[in-house]
Design a protein around this motif. Structure first.
Motif, PDB file in Angstrom:
ATOM      1  N   LEU A   1      -7.909   5.308  -2.130  1.00  0.00           N
ATOM      2  CA  LEU A   1      -8.112   5.201  -0.682  1.00  0.00           C
ATOM      3  C   LEU A   1      -8.891   6.408  -0.192  1.00  0.00           C
ATOM      4  O   LEU A   1      -8.863   7.473  -0.812  1.00  0.00           O
ATOM      5  N   ARG A   2      -9.551   6.231   0.931  1.00  0.00           N
ATOM      6  CA  ARG A   2     -10.141   7.384   1.599  1.00  0.00           C
ATOM      7  C   ARG A   2      -9.025   8.125   2.317  1.00  0.00           C
ATOM      8  O   ARG A   2      -8.027   7.530   2.729  1.00  0.00           O
ATOM      9  N   LYS A   3      -9.193   9.438   2.484  1.00  0.00           N
ATOM     10  CA  LYS A   3      -8.134  10.250   3.098  1.00  0.00           C
ATOM     11  C   LYS A   3      -7.745   9.755   4.500  1.00  0.00           C
ATOM     12  O   LYS A   3      -6.551   9.676   4.804  1.00  0.00           O
ATOM     13  N   PRO A   4      -8.697   9.387   5.372  1.00  0.00           N
ATOM     14  CA  PRO A   4      -8.287   8.874   6.691  1.00  0.00           C
ATOM     15  C   PRO A   4      -7.435   7.601   6.583  1.00  0.00           C
ATOM     16  O   PRO A   4      -6.506   7.404   7.374  1.00  0.00           O
ATOM     17  N   THR A   5      -7.732   6.764   5.616  1.00  0.00           N
ATOM     18  CA  THR A   5      -6.939   5.548   5.417  1.00  0.00           C
ATOM     19  C   THR A   5      -5.540   5.917   4.940  1.00  0.00           C
ATOM     20  O   THR A   5      -4.552   5.324   5.372  1.00  0.00           O
ATOM     21  N   LEU A   6      -5.439   6.908   4.061  1.00  0.00           N
ATOM     22  CA  LEU A   6      -4.138   7.376   3.594  1.00  0.00           C
ATOM     23  C   LEU A   6      -3.273   7.814   4.773  1.00  0.00           C
ATOM     24  O   LEU A   6      -2.086   7.464   4.856  1.00  0.00           O
ATOM     25  N   TYR A   7      -3.873   8.542   5.709  1.00  0.00           N
ATOM     26  CA  TYR A   7      -3.116   9.023   6.869  1.00  0.00           C
ATOM     27  C   TYR A   7      -2.699   7.900   7.814  1.00  0.00           C
ATOM     28  O   TYR A   7      -1.831   8.084   8.648  1.00  0.00           O
ATOM     29  N   HIS A   8      -3.291   6.748   7.657  1.00  0.00           N
ATOM     30  CA  HIS A   8      -2.832   5.583   8.418  1.00  0.00           C
ATOM     31  C   HIS A   8      -1.437   5.165   7.958  1.00  0.00           C
ATOM     32  O   HIS A   8      -0.634   4.654   8.722  1.00  0.00           O
ATOM     33  N   TYR A   9      -1.138   5.402   6.675  1.00  0.00           N
ATOM     34  CA  TYR A   9       0.138   4.980   6.081  1.00  0.00           C
ATOM     35  C   TYR A   9       1.159   6.112   5.974  1.00  0.00           C
ATOM     36  O   TYR A   9       2.359   5.860   5.980  1.00  0.00           O
TER      37      TYR A   9
ATOM     38  N   ALA B   1      -4.879  10.467  -2.300  1.00  0.00           N
ATOM     39  CA  ALA B   1      -5.821   9.432  -1.843  1.00  0.00           C
ATOM     40  C   ALA B   1      -6.730   8.994  -2.982  1.00  0.00           C
ATOM     41  O   ALA B   1      -6.946   7.795  -3.191  1.00  0.00           O
TER      42      ALA B   1
ATOM     43  N   VAL C   1       0.844  -1.198   0.000  1.00  0.00           N
ATOM     44  CA  VAL C   1       0.000   0.000   0.000  1.00  0.00           C
ATOM     45  C   VAL C   1       0.879   1.247   0.000  1.00  0.00           C
ATOM     46  O   VAL C   1       0.621   2.197  -0.749  1.00  0.00           O
TER      47      VAL C   1
END
Length: 192
Positions: free
Chosen positions: A38-46, A33, A7
């Motif tokens: 990906l959704r933006k919150p998911t992007l910030y996970h990485y 994103a 990812v």
């Protein structure tokens, strides 16, 4: 490679495309994103920040360049051939990764000092490796240059790196053929 690494690689590839097309400053994390799906919150996970993505681009280019240069120098049959191969590889890499190099050459001012310092140190390590190859050739042959070795290296790298601006993938020369052409122009100075 773990799923998280996959990812992250997709995110970095998307960032390269978005940054090179729109420019770092105009690009947003939403753009990245969306590009990677990906959704933006998911992007910030990485990835924590857009700057982290920019740093990752520089690290990728410089790490690949250093690894390749070390391999070239170690495997070259002569000091002259090491320098020739370094020039050819730099041109080929630049032409084959124009999107990456567009970011590296045009967005450096976007890096704050604390993030730029380690990147500049990596770039100097690459330049120093090329310089050491040139100096090894000069020592082995007893030749001198009509300029300082560092000036010669900077001229070689400038010529190689600038191809990102004008190389035409549909043109008559492949990246490696163009690298051979550039080396053919630059090496006579070394052969003095």
């Amino acid at each position: 490679m773990s799923r998280a690494d996959e990812v992250r690689a997709r995110i970095l590839a998307a960032a390269v495309e978005v940054f090179s097309r729109r420019g770092y400053r105009a690009a947003s994390m939403n753009d990245v994103a969306e590009k990677v799906g990906l959704r933006k919150p998911t992007l910030y996970h990485y990835v924590r920040t857009k700057q982290d993505l920019l740093v990752a681009v520089y690290e990728e280019v410089l790490d690949e360049s250093l690894t390749s240069a070390r391999t070239i120098v170690a495997g070259a049959p002569s000091t002259r051939e090491a320098v020739r191969r370094l020039i050819v590889e730099r041109v080929a890499y630049t032409c084959e990764h124009r999107d990456l190099l567009t970011i590296c050459f045009e967005e450096e001012s976007e890096l704050p000092d604390e993030l730029a310092a380690p990147i500049l140190a990596r770039r100097r390590a690459f330049e120093d490796l090329v310089l050491e190859a040139v100096q090894a050739h000069l020592r082995a042959t007893g030749r001198t240059l009509p300029m300082t070795p560092r000036t010669y290296v900077n001229a070689c790298l400038g010529a190689a790196n600038w191809t990102y601006k004008w190389f035409d993938p549909a043109g008559p020369r492949s990246p490696r053929e163009l690298g051979d052409d550039v080396a053919a122009v630059l090496l006579p100075v070394l052969d003095g």
